[in-house]
Design an enzyme around this catalytic site. Sequence first.
Site: not given
Ligand SMILES: NC(=O)c1ccc[n+]([C@@H]2O[C@H](COP(=O)([O-])OP(=O)(O)OC[C@H]3O[C@@H](n4cnc5c(N)ncnc54)[C@H](O)[C@@H]3O)[C@@H](O)[C@H]2O)c1
Length: 275
Positions: A48, A72-73, A161, A165, A196
């Site tokens: 992360d 950073d990924v 976005y 996806k 989240t």
């Molecule tokens: N929360 C929702 O409602 C929801 C809905 C549909 C899909 N998703 C998907 O679920 C997945 C996780 O989402 P979440 O809500 O748990 O997010 P989150 O914001 O809680 O966590 C995402 C994490 O990714 C890290 N991150 C961001 N850019 C990065 C990078 N370049 N390199 C390394 N780390 C990086 C951030 O620091 C963060 O800790 C995502 O793919 C998101 O699209 C979430």
Amino acid sequence: MTATKTTTTGSAGDFEGRLALVTGAASGIGAATAEGFAAGGAHVVLLDLDADRLADRVAVLGEDRATAVPLDVTDTEAVAEAIASAADRHGSIHHVVNCAVSFLAAGVDATAEQWQRALGVNVAASAMLTAAASRRMPPGSTVVNVSSISAHAAQPARWTYNATKAAILALTRGQALDLAPAGIRVNAVSPGWIWTPEVEKAAGGDRARWEPVWGRYHMLERLGEPSEVADAILYLSGPRSTFITGTELMVDGGYSAMGPEGLGDTAKFAGSDMH
Ligand SMILES: NC(=O)c1ccc[n+]([C@@H]2O[C@H](COP(=O)([O-])OP(=O)(O)OC[C@H]3O[C@@H](n4cnc5c(N)ncnc54)[C@H](O)[C@@H]3O)[C@@H](O)[C@H]2O)c1
């Protein structure tokens, strides 16, 4: 409203002796997934951007169960190094989960830079990480990519976005085909609205006010929990899904199955002649 589940099950022993690599593991769905793998016996490498929150997660899971790698990924060299060091230390990589995300949402005004960032983090980085890891993954290994209901439904001003996806689903199918001969299964999960930090931010921290509004986008009339998505990811990574590859599991409380009538007041009259 149905009951909410808040802890990740991580069936005991399912992941004993295995190594899982989870991106976006400092928060939300990634953090819950890492917790589930650790509870199932795996050692988890948490990747992360957020070094502080990663350190907190390792403190919770224990250093015998978790290793933090702040990066950073999109930094392909750092990712290659993390993969090599994890595989060298543990022998192999068995599970990859791509949760790291750019939530950058722009529509008609999206700039080239914004497109590059969204596609770079959400699609290219995830694809390249899986490609690099796959070279160290033995038969029986798995990859889970996190897509979204946003891959399927139009939402206002969210070209960047939503396109990323949808791309993740195409990527998942291609990866599943090309990695099948190596015995690696690749699947995707598509969450609905999950509580989240990103959703919490949109709600201004006021869940009581917004859950009744956003909950109605889902048949179950509530938001999901990170642990509920993590459980689906663990299922697709574990020993009870061995004939499943190249597919998408909706974890969306019925969001994507609902039609334009929404929850429909007429449902209250089921059995009558009102349709
Ligand atoms: N929360 C929702 O409602 C929801 C809905 C549909 C899909 N998703 C998907 O679920 C997945 C996780 O989402 P979440 O809500 O748990 O997010 P989150 O914001 O809680 O966590 C995402 C994490 O990714 C890290 N991150 C961001 N850019 C990065 C990078 N370049 N390199 C390394 N780390 C990086 C951030 O620091 C963060 O800790 C995502 O793919 C998101 O699209 C979430």
